[in-house]
Design a protein around this motif. Structure first.
Motif, PDB file in Angstrom:
ATOM      1  N   UNK A   1       8.297   3.501   9.699  1.00 45.57           N
ATOM      2  CA  UNK A   1       9.125   4.510  10.373  1.00 45.57           C
ATOM      3  C   UNK A   1       9.291   5.797   9.591  1.00 45.57           C
ATOM      4  N   UNK A   2       8.676   5.914   8.420  1.00 43.77           N
ATOM      5  CA  UNK A   2       8.954   7.101   7.612  1.00 43.77           C
ATOM      6  C   UNK A   2       7.955   8.241   7.848  1.00 43.77           C
ATOM      7  N   UNK A   3       6.762   7.929   8.284  1.00 43.95           N
ATOM      8  CA  UNK A   3       5.763   8.983   8.506  1.00 43.95           C
ATOM      9  C   UNK A   3       5.943   9.557   9.906  1.00 43.95           C
ATOM     10  N   UNK A   4       6.115  10.879   9.971  1.00 44.75           N
ATOM     11  CA  UNK A   4       6.326  11.507  11.277  1.00 44.75           C
ATOM     12  C   UNK A   4       5.003  12.041  11.803  1.00 44.75           C
ATOM     13  N   UNK A   5       4.761  11.806  13.074  1.00 48.08           N
ATOM     14  CA  UNK A   5       3.582  12.349  13.776  1.00 48.08           C
ATOM     15  C   UNK A   5       2.274  12.105  13.025  1.00 48.08           C
ATOM     16  N   UNK A   6       2.156  10.910  12.483  1.00 50.11           N
ATOM     17  CA  UNK A   6       0.887  10.555  11.846  1.00 50.11           C
ATOM     18  C   UNK A   6       0.657  11.191  10.485  1.00 50.11           C
TER      19      UNK A   6
END
Ligand code: FES
Ligand code: FES
Length: 163
Positions: free
Chosen positions: A80-85
């Motif tokens: 859940x920590x990486x946004x938009x790949x």
């Protein structure tokens, strides 16, 4: 066999409604029921920190909680920590600082650091040491991990970002 209890847990922003046996560990629920395998299962004795997630804003060793204790709570896992790949600044800093070798501890390390930076965006080295004190790494010697967290904190501050 004991009756399963209904639980609903928000994981990485999505509500999961399910059921767990009362003695099922949260780490097993996350990995085997929800299917998020990034949370590692290391020692099962609350020593290694490989199973660390963020629960209601604080780092938590998911092998020390029962799944039913997570009912109604919000959990963030490494997925859940990486946004938009894109890698989260902490993940990018770990990569850049060579803060991982075998990688087994890394998701737990990142989650402890993530909770630390959410509470303290400008940590001292001692604050970082305290923040990851529950996470064991048999490979890196810890210094690259500390440098990665420092670097991510600087980057997040400069970019006005929050973990
Ligand atoms: S598996 Fe949870 S602390 Fe080691
Ligand atoms: S990178 Fe191997 S245990 Fe930490």
């Amino acid at each position: 066999m004991s009756a399963r209890q209904k639980i609903s847990v928000t994981v990485n922003g999505a509500l999961h409604e399910g059921a767990a046996e009362p003695r099922m560990l949260l780490v097993d629920y996350i990995r085997d029921v929800i299917g998020l395998k990034g949370t590692r299962y290391g020692c099962d004795t609350s020593n290694c920190g490989a199973c660390t997630v963020v629960m209601d804003g604080r780092s938590a060793k998911s092998c020390t909680f029962l799944a039913v204790q997570a009912d109604g709570r919000e959990i963030t896992t490494i997925e859940g920590v990486a946004a938009e790949g894109r890698l989260h600044p902490l993940q990018a800093a770990f990569q850049e600082a060579h803060a991982l070798q075998c990688g087994f501890c890394t998701s737990g390390m990142v989650m402890s650091a993530y909770a630390l930076l959410a509470q303290n965006p400008d940590p001292s080295r001692d604050d970082i040491r305290q923040g990851i004190i529950g996470n064991l790494c048999r490979c890196t010697g810890y210094l690259p991990v500390i440098e990665a967290v420092e670097s991510a904190a600087r980057g997040l501050k400069a970019g006005g970002g929050t973990p």
